[in-house]
Design an enzyme around this catalytic site. Sequence first.
Site, mmCIF file in Angstrom:
data_model
loop_
_atom_site.group_PDB
_atom_site.id
_atom_site.type_symbol
_atom_site.label_atom_id
_atom_site.label_comp_id
_atom_site.label_asym_id
_atom_site.label_seq_id
_atom_site.Cartn_x
_atom_site.Cartn_y
_atom_site.Cartn_z
ATOM 1 N N ARG A 225 69.321 -32.013 3.525
ATOM 2 C CA ARG A 225 70.984 -31.154 3.845
ATOM 3 C C ARG A 225 71.592 -30.734 1.790
ATOM 4 N NH1 ARG A 225 68.962 -28.736 6.984
ATOM 5 N NH2 ARG A 225 68.783 -29.047 9.320
ATOM 6 N N HIS A 273 67.836 -22.367 1.704
ATOM 7 C CA HIS A 273 67.098 -22.832 2.610
ATOM 8 C C HIS A 273 66.017 -22.253 3.410
ATOM 9 C CE1 HIS A 273 69.384 -25.196 5.958
ATOM 10 N NE2 HIS A 273 67.961 -25.453 6.359
#
Length: 310
Positions: A225, A273
Site C-alpha cells: 500500500r 496499482h
Amino acid sequence: MPLTILYRGPTERGVSWRQKVLALLPDTRWYDWPTVPEPEQVDALITWLPPDNYQQLLPNLQLIFSVGAGVDQFSPATLPPHIRLVRMIDPGINKMMSSFVLSAVLMLHRQHLAYAQQQRNSLWQPQSVALPEECRVGIMGLGQLGAGIAGQLAYLGFQVAGWSQSAKQLPGVTTFAGQTALADFLSGLDILVCLLPLTDDTRDILCRDTLQQLPVGAALINAGRGQHLVEDDLLQLLNSGHLSYAVLDVFRQEPLPAEHPFWQHPAIHITPHIAAVTRHDSAGQQLAANLQRFLAGAAMAGEVDKQKGY
Ligand code: NDP
Ligand code: OXD
C-alpha cells in the site's frame, strides 16, 4: 433464510458475480448499488470502498466482502463485533501478483531500468551482470501472496529471505519474524519487496530508518500500500545514492497527481496499482463458495481478524 446482497462496483463484474452466486444459491436477493429497495434486509455488502454511512443505511449488515485482497479501507478494528469482514482469496490475484513481482525483480536484476535510461541517451554501455544466486531478494509479508512468490524466486535461483509477524518455515527461504529481526533481514538484501497489509504497525514502515538499513545500492519494490512508504524519505535515499531504484505500484494518493516528483524521477518506475487485479471469473467463484460456507456455518476463506487488521 436466503441472503440479501448489496453489490457496489463495476456493472460488468456485478453481472458476472450475480450469475455465479445465483447458480449456487438461487434464492439470493441481489441489489446493485445505488438501488437498495429494502436496505434493512441487506445481509452482505460486496464492495471495494464502503459507501458513506453504510452502517446506518444497512442496519442488519452481517458481512462485508472486500473485492480485493486488502481490507484497510474498512478500518477493520472499528467495525462492530456483529459485522464480519472477508477479503478476497483468489488464485487469479496470486498469479497476477507473482507475475508482477517476478517481472520487477528480473527487471532490476538484469538492469533493464538502467538500460531504458541509457537508450534515451543513445548510450551503449554494458552494466554488471550477475547470476540469480548472487542476488538477495527479501519479501516483507509471507501471507497468501508473499509466501508463494518467495518460493518462486527461490526456484529461479535467487537468494530469498522473508519477514513476517509470526515465525515461518518455507523451503528455500531464510525467514525472519517480528520487529526484533527486521534489521538482520534488511541488512542482507539487494532487492526489498513489500507485500504487507496496511495496519497501524505497518503504516510508514518503509521510512528512512528502515530503508537505510538496506545495503548501499539496494532497490525497493512496493506492491503493498502507498501508506507503507514515506515518500520524502525514499526520494532522499534515491538522491543520495543509498538506494538505486524503486518500482512502485501503490501510492499515498491514487491516482498519483501529475505534479508529483515521482513521475519524473529517473530511478523510479511507476505502475498504476495494477500489480494484481481481481478477475471476474475466478473471484466470482470464490465469492459464491464463501457465501455458501457462510450459510452452512462453515469457516469462510479470507475472514479477517479485525483486531490484527488483516
Ligand atoms: P496476508 O494477510 O495473507 O499476509 C500478510 C503477511 O504480512 C503475513 O505474512 C503477516 O505475518 C505479515 N505481516 C502483517 N503485519 C506484519 C507486521 N507488523 N510485521 C511483520 N509482518 C507482518 O495478505 P496478502 O498476502 O493476501 O496481501 C498482502 C497485501 O498486498 C494486501 O493487504 C494488500 O495491501 C496488498 N495487495 C496489493 C495489490 C496490488 O495490486 N498492488 C493486490 C493485492 C494485494 P503473519 O503471517 O505472521 O501473520
Ligand atoms: C487489493 C488491491 O488489495 O488491489 O486487492 O490492492
